[in-house]
Scaffold this active site. Structure first.
Site, PDB file in Angstrom:
ATOM      1  N   LEU A 145       0.838  -1.203   0.000  1.00 31.02           N
ATOM      2  CA  LEU A 145       0.000   0.000   0.000  1.00 31.02           C
ATOM      3  C   LEU A 145       0.873   1.254   0.000  1.00 31.02           C
ATOM      4  O   LEU A 145       0.695   2.160  -0.829  1.00 31.02           O
ATOM      5  CB  LEU A 145      -0.905  -0.029   1.252  1.00 31.02           C
ATOM      6  CG  LEU A 145      -1.843   1.144   1.481  1.00 31.02           C
ATOM      7  CD1 LEU A 145      -2.926   1.209   0.404  1.00 31.02           C
ATOM      8  CD2 LEU A 145      -2.512   1.050   2.860  1.00 31.02           C
ATOM      9  N   GLY A 199       2.260   7.556   2.963  1.00 23.60           N
ATOM     10  CA  GLY A 199       2.249   6.563   4.031  1.00 23.60           C
ATOM     11  C   GLY A 199       0.915   6.648   4.757  1.00 23.60           C
ATOM     12  O   GLY A 199      -0.024   5.924   4.446  1.00 23.60           O
ATOM     13  N   ILE A 248       7.815  -2.368   2.035  1.00 21.37           N
ATOM     14  CA  ILE A 248       6.909  -3.513   1.926  1.00 21.37           C
ATOM     15  C   ILE A 248       7.491  -4.721   2.676  1.00 21.37           C
ATOM     16  O   ILE A 248       8.502  -5.300   2.265  1.00 21.37           O
ATOM     17  CB  ILE A 248       6.600  -3.845   0.443  1.00 21.37           C
ATOM     18  CG1 ILE A 248       6.074  -2.583  -0.279  1.00 21.37           C
ATOM     19  CG2 ILE A 248       5.604  -5.008   0.359  1.00 21.37           C
ATOM     20  CD1 ILE A 248       4.901  -1.884   0.402  1.00 21.37           C
ATOM     21  N   GLY A 290      -5.720  -6.217  10.808  1.00 24.37           N
ATOM     22  CA  GLY A 290      -4.266  -6.334  10.930  1.00 24.37           C
ATOM     23  C   GLY A 290      -3.731  -5.639  12.171  1.00 24.37           C
ATOM     24  O   GLY A 290      -2.765  -6.094  12.791  1.00 24.37           O
ATOM     25  N   GLN A 341      12.904  -0.658  46.501  1.00 24.37           N
ATOM     26  CA  GLN A 341      11.544  -0.247  46.157  1.00 24.37           C
ATOM     27  C   GLN A 341      11.503   0.512  44.820  1.00 24.37           C
ATOM     28  O   GLN A 341      10.515   0.413  44.077  1.00 24.37           O
ATOM     29  CB  GLN A 341      10.975   0.631  47.279  1.00 24.37           C
ATOM     30  CG  GLN A 341       9.464   0.666  47.247  1.00 24.37           C
ATOM     31  CD  GLN A 341       8.886   1.434  48.411  1.00 24.37           C
ATOM     32  OE1 GLN A 341       9.326   2.548  48.737  1.00 24.37           O
ATOM     33  NE2 GLN A 341       7.881   0.875  49.060  1.00 24.37           N
ATOM     34  N   GLU A 365       1.359  -0.397   9.932  1.00 22.59           N
ATOM     35  CA  GLU A 365      -0.103  -0.639   9.924  1.00 22.59           C
ATOM     36  C   GLU A 365      -0.866   0.517  10.580  1.00 22.59           C
ATOM     37  O   GLU A 365      -1.888   0.325  11.235  1.00 22.59           O
ATOM     38  CB  GLU A 365      -0.436  -1.998  10.529  1.00 22.59           C
ATOM     39  CG  GLU A 365       0.146  -3.110   9.650  1.00 22.59           C
ATOM     40  CD  GLU A 365      -0.460  -4.459   9.867  1.00 22.59           C
ATOM     41  OE1 GLU A 365      -1.651  -4.537  10.156  1.00 22.59           O
ATOM     42  OE2 GLU A 365       0.283  -5.450   9.707  1.00 22.59           O
TER      43      GLU A 365
END
Ligand code: CAA
Length: 380
Positions: free
Chosen positions: A125, A131, A157, A242, A279, A363
């Site tokens: 894509l 993008g 890709i 996805g 701690q 994605e």
């Protein structure tokens, strides 16, 4: 929503963990150092069904639910996020797209080999100049006889170095913006199609990322996936799903960073006692654990909603946004607990810190997830 896993889901988690410990953990650092894809391991994952998790059995998959797939992604990512990157592209992007939008002929032709790892897929894509603005692509596909002629370049890709099948988005009506995009299946050795060099990445270095070049590449009309000019929707719906896979990957990375930090805090001594007795370190671990558990619930909830055929667009984006952000934070804290050792390649937390970073980008960046969430909140 049930907060316990079914025996089948538990089994998927357990077997994926065992596979990851045996096959991935021992080689993950080498893959990263050598910038090498574990193709042999990916093939094994395919033969065991992990590359066809949600593909119906009639198309060669194992027909598991989304949550089982997500558990597998989480467990594989704890050991090697590079390899799980190819697993998520194959399952979430390629298989899901074909299951949801492929014709019966396309499903029967391509899914059995993808689901068993005999062939690998990629999702194309992104372009050098588009993008987040996915509809700003420049690649064109012009009809000619019984074919389309593709021209253009795709960038970043995943799996491109070894993929056999590429799901490529191109403009079929450049005047119509996102309503003029179509999706095509392009086989690797199609004349006019070439794969460029591997990118030298910061993290997930045992995955493959390349440019793609299309120069008068003739693709048969029968390789159009879904309807003409409706490809943008195909990309968006596929990415919704996805994103749960990437969220699970981020969750796995975060869990691994926490595991490493706990172990180190128990072993390493400072001022005469183990770090775990301070701690300041306990509070760090508690905060890391709280973030990991919150991410886990969000990721599982998004998968559960998909399994129950409920609207999960916003849940997927929330899960991806939160899990990827906390993966960076938790990995960063793990490096801090390790001190100087955390900054050295010999230690796993150094790799986790680099691997975590991409989950906030691919994605859909964190900013895109916020945009999706806000749109869903504000829609009428
Ligand atoms: N789910 C389903 N449909 C969606 C959708 C979603 N999340 N977002 C938009 N759509 C639909 C809309 O409903 C609309 O449909 P209709 O035509 O039927 O009305 C259509 O898509 C167009 O929507 P918009 O006008 O809102 O589209 P836009 O141009 O404004 O873009 C965007 C919206 C959210 C910014 C989108 O461009 C986007 O998600 N960008 C990020 C792209 C991305 O995630 N890229 C990652 C690359 S892939 C990758 O990283 C893979 C890899 O290799 C690992």
């Amino acid at each position: 929503m049930n907060f316990t896993l079914t025996p089948e889901q538990e089994l998927f988690r357990k077997s994926a963990r065992e596979f990851a410990l045996k096959e991935l953990e021992p080689i993950a650092a080498d893959l990263d150092r050598e910038h090498r894809v574990a193709l042999d391991v990916l093939k094994k994952l395919g033969s065991l069904g992990y590359l066809g998790m949600t593909v119906p059995e009639e198309y060669g998959g194992i027909g598991a639910d989304m949550l089982s797939y997500i558990l597998v992604m989480e467990e594989l990512s704890r050991s090697c996020a590079s390899t799980s990157t190819a697993v998520t592209v194959q399952n979430s992007l390629c298989n899901t797209l074909l299951v949801e939008f492929g014709s019966e002929t396309q499903k029967r032709k391509y899914l059995p080999e993808l689901a068993t790892g005999k062939k690998f897929g990629a999702f194309a894509l992104t372009e050098p100049e588009s993008g987040s603005d996915a509809a700003g692509m420049k690649t064109t596909a012009v009809p000619k006889g019984d074919s389309f002629i593709l021209n253009g370049t795709k960038r970043f890709i995943t799996s491109a170095g070894f993929a056999d099948i590429f799901l490529v988005f191109a403009l079929t009506d450049p005047s119509a913006g996102n309503r003029g995009v179509s999706c095509f299946l392009v086989e690797r050795h199609t004349p006019g199609f070439t794969v460029g060099k591997e990118e030298d990445k910061m993290g997930i270095r045992g995955s493959s990322t390349c440019e793609l070049f299309f120069e008068n590449c003739r693709v048969p009309r029968e390789n159009l996936i879904g309807e003409l000019n409706r490809g943008f929707k195909v990309a968006m719906v596929t990415l919704d799903s996805g994103r749960i896979g990437v969220a699970a990957q981020a969750l796995g990375i975060a869990q691994a960073a926490l595991d490493e930090a706990i172990q180190y805090a128990k072993e390493r001594k400072a001022f005469g006692k183990p770090l775990a007795e301070f701690q300041a370190i306990q509070f760090k671990l508690a905060e890391m654990k709280t973030k990991v558990e919150a991410a886990r619930l969000l990721v599982y909830k998004a998968a559960w909603k998909k399994d129950h055929k409920l609207d999960y667009i916003m849940d997927a984006s929330i899960a991806k946004l939160y899990a990827s952000e906390i993966a960076s934070e938790v990995a960063d804290e793990a490096v801090q607990i390790f001190g100087g050792y955390g900054y050295i390649r010999d230690y796993k937390v150094e790799r986790l810190y680099r691997d975590a970073r991409i989950t906030r980008i691919y994605e859909g960046t964190s900013e895109i997830q916020k945009l999706v969430i806000a749109r869903e909140l504000l829609k009428d």
